[in-house]
Design a protein around this motif. Structure first.
Motif, PDB file in Angstrom:
ATOM      1  N   ARG A 177       3.888  25.132  90.167  1.00  0.00           N
ATOM      2  CA  ARG A 177       2.829  24.882  89.477  1.00  0.00           C
ATOM      3  C   ARG A 177       2.155  25.381  88.254  1.00  0.00           C
ATOM      4  O   ARG A 177       1.721  24.593  87.268  1.00  0.00           O
ATOM      5  N   GLU A 178       1.532  26.515  88.000  1.00  0.00           N
ATOM      6  CA  GLU A 178       0.593  27.250  86.940  1.00  0.00           C
ATOM      7  C   GLU A 178       2.089  27.087  86.200  1.00  0.00           C
ATOM      8  O   GLU A 178       1.547  26.748  84.655  1.00  0.00           O
ATOM      9  N   ALA A 179       3.302  27.807  85.831  1.00  0.00           N
ATOM     10  CA  ALA A 179       4.105  27.149  84.911  1.00  0.00           C
ATOM     11  C   ALA A 179       3.795  25.958  84.265  1.00  0.00           C
ATOM     12  O   ALA A 179       4.447  26.021  83.049  1.00  0.00           O
ATOM     13  N   GLN A 180       4.327  25.026  84.954  1.00  0.00           N
ATOM     14  CA  GLN A 180       4.523  23.475  84.665  1.00  0.00           C
ATOM     15  C   GLN A 180       3.037  23.242  83.658  1.00  0.00           C
ATOM     16  O   GLN A 180       2.474  22.686  82.883  1.00  0.00           O
ATOM     17  N   LEU A 181       1.723  23.919  84.535  1.00  0.00           N
ATOM     18  CA  LEU A 181       0.309  23.444  84.616  1.00  0.00           C
ATOM     19  C   LEU A 181       0.454  24.649  82.483  1.00  0.00           C
ATOM     20  O   LEU A 181      -0.769  24.241  82.050  1.00  0.00           O
ATOM     21  N   ALA A 182       1.062  25.395  82.633  1.00  0.00           N
ATOM     22  CA  ALA A 182       1.217  26.087  81.082  1.00  0.00           C
ATOM     23  C   ALA A 182       1.929  25.575  79.999  1.00  0.00           C
ATOM     24  O   ALA A 182       1.419  25.524  79.398  1.00  0.00           O
ATOM     25  N   LEU A 183       2.517  24.521  80.042  1.00  0.00           N
ATOM     26  CA  LEU A 183       3.479  23.502  79.122  1.00  0.00           C
ATOM     27  C   LEU A 183       2.398  23.111  78.451  1.00  0.00           C
ATOM     28  O   LEU A 183       2.569  22.602  77.592  1.00  0.00           O
ATOM     29  N   GLU A 228      14.125  18.239  76.426  1.00  0.00           N
ATOM     30  CA  GLU A 228      15.282  18.130  76.935  1.00  0.00           C
ATOM     31  C   GLU A 228      15.148  17.123  78.955  1.00  0.00           C
ATOM     32  O   GLU A 228      14.457  17.876  79.394  1.00  0.00           O
ATOM     33  N   ILE A 229      15.133  16.116  78.901  1.00  0.00           N
ATOM     34  CA  ILE A 229      15.434  15.678  80.620  1.00  0.00           C
ATOM     35  C   ILE A 229      16.546  15.929  81.113  1.00  0.00           C
ATOM     36  O   ILE A 229      17.430  15.205  81.041  1.00  0.00           O
ATOM     37  N   GLU A 230      16.010  16.397  82.388  1.00  0.00           N
ATOM     38  CA  GLU A 230      17.287  16.336  82.971  1.00  0.00           C
ATOM     39  C   GLU A 230      17.891  15.307  84.167  1.00  0.00           C
ATOM     40  O   GLU A 230      18.588  14.726  84.239  1.00  0.00           O
ATOM     41  N   THR A 231      16.804  14.811  84.762  1.00  0.00           N
ATOM     42  CA  THR A 231      17.266  13.409  85.068  1.00  0.00           C
ATOM     43  C   THR A 231      15.917  12.610  85.348  1.00  0.00           C
ATOM     44  O   THR A 231      14.651  13.461  84.999  1.00  0.00           O
ATOM     45  N   VAL A 232      15.677  11.426  85.157  1.00  0.00           N
ATOM     46  CA  VAL A 232      14.850  10.251  85.585  1.00  0.00           C
ATOM     47  C   VAL A 232      15.292   9.336  86.512  1.00  0.00           C
ATOM     48  O   VAL A 232      16.283   8.979  85.934  1.00  0.00           O
ATOM     49  N   THR A 233      14.261   9.030  86.830  1.00  0.00           N
ATOM     50  CA  THR A 233      14.717   7.934  88.047  1.00  0.00           C
ATOM     51  C   THR A 233      12.952   6.343  87.373  1.00  0.00           C
ATOM     52  O   THR A 233      12.240   7.552  88.126  1.00  0.00           O
ATOM     53  N   PHE A 234      13.747   5.544  87.170  1.00  0.00           N
ATOM     54  CA  PHE A 234      13.352   4.003  87.244  1.00  0.00           C
ATOM     55  C   PHE A 234      12.968   3.255  88.382  1.00  0.00           C
ATOM     56  O   PHE A 234      13.625   2.827  88.542  1.00  0.00           O
ATOM     57  N   GLY A 235      11.737   3.669  89.192  1.00  0.00           N
ATOM     58  CA  GLY A 235      11.721   2.528  90.197  1.00  0.00           C
ATOM     59  C   GLY A 235      10.683   2.210  91.300  1.00  0.00           C
ATOM     60  O   GLY A 235       9.603   3.020  90.475  1.00  0.00           O
ATOM     61  N   GLY A 272      10.853  22.456  79.578  1.00  0.00           N
ATOM     62  CA  GLY A 272      10.022  22.687  78.375  1.00  0.00           C
ATOM     63  C   GLY A 272      10.781  23.532  77.398  1.00  0.00           C
ATOM     64  O   GLY A 272      11.647  23.779  77.357  1.00  0.00           O
ATOM     65  N   ALA A 273      10.434  23.863  76.202  1.00  0.00           N
ATOM     66  CA  ALA A 273      11.036  24.708  74.736  1.00  0.00           C
ATOM     67  C   ALA A 273      11.075  26.003  75.310  1.00  0.00           C
ATOM     68  O   ALA A 273      12.000  27.020  75.299  1.00  0.00           O
ATOM     69  N   ASN A 274      10.731  26.577  76.659  1.00  0.00           N
ATOM     70  CA  ASN A 274      10.516  27.604  77.013  1.00  0.00           C
ATOM     71  C   ASN A 274      11.825  28.406  78.416  1.00  0.00           C
ATOM     72  O   ASN A 274      11.707  28.887  78.965  1.00  0.00           O
ATOM     73  N   GLY A 275      11.886  26.900  78.858  1.00  0.00           N
ATOM     74  CA  GLY A 275      13.012  26.659  79.534  1.00  0.00           C
ATOM     75  C   GLY A 275      12.139  25.983  81.056  1.00  0.00           C
ATOM     76  O   GLY A 275      12.836  25.770  81.995  1.00  0.00           O
ATOM     77  N   ASP A 276      10.586  26.263  81.369  1.00  0.00           N
ATOM     78  CA  ASP A 276      10.133  26.076  82.949  1.00  0.00           C
ATOM     79  C   ASP A 276      10.355  25.081  82.968  1.00  0.00           C
ATOM     80  O   ASP A 276      10.397  23.455  81.686  1.00  0.00           O
ATOM     81  N   LEU A 277      10.503  23.974  84.094  1.00  0.00           N
ATOM     82  CA  LEU A 277      10.989  22.987  84.767  1.00  0.00           C
ATOM     83  C   LEU A 277       9.565  22.148  84.490  1.00  0.00           C
ATOM     84  O   LEU A 277       8.106  22.631  84.852  1.00  0.00           O
TER      85      LEU A 277
END
Length: 150
Positions: free
Chosen positions: A55-61, A88-95, A134-139
């Motif tokens: 969560r911290e890595a995601q918020l840091a983005l 870079e989008i790894e997976t995306v699901t619309f539903g 993210g550009a730094n590789g964070d998910l």
């Protein structure tokens, strides 16, 4: 002429009333299980072990993510420090939020301001479940409630 209520009358009404209640409960329970979209994670204990760090890595983005649907056009806006980006989008699901029968995998194209895709949508509650890097590789992973234009 007044009819007398006998014991079998009361028993019949009792059985019929509870039969209706049990039948309705079974139908609702069956439909709830049948339309359950699945689990967010396969093992919540394992996921909890790295939750705070992730969560911290995601918020840091510092991403501001939103999605909107207008007709068949799905727009995904990802802002990093106020600037639109195309990660870079790894997976995306619309539903739908409640079942997986209408799930789609949109193919996004970036126009410099937002990501756009054509989907089969419509009125109602739609979600976009996304995993991106993210550009730094964070998910970055999040379920986004899609705003539907009226």
């Amino acid at each position: 002429m007044t009819k007398e209520i006998k014991g079998w009358h009361v028993a019949t009404v009792f059985v019929l009333a509870f039969s209706v209640i049990i039948s309705v409960n079974l139908v609702l329970a069956f439909n709830a299980v049948r339309t359950f979209p699945g689990l967010e994670v396969s093992n919540s204990y394992v996921a909890s072990q790295t939750f705070d760090k992730d969560r911290e890595a995601q918020l840091a983005l510092n991403w501001d993510v939103s999605a909107a649907l207008e007709g068949t056009k799905l727009t995904l806006t990802i802002l990093e420090d106020g600037r639109p980006i195309s990660p870079e989008i790894e997976t995306v699901t619309f539903g739908r939020a409640t079942n997986v029968q209408q799930d789609q995998t949109p193919q996004f194209e970036f126009d410099g301001h937002a990501l756009h895709a054509i989907v089969q949508g419509g009125a109602g509650n739609w979600n976009l479940r996304i995993r991106a890097r993210g550009a730094n590789g964070d998910l970055f992973q999040q379920r986004i409630i899609v705003t539907v234009a009226k």
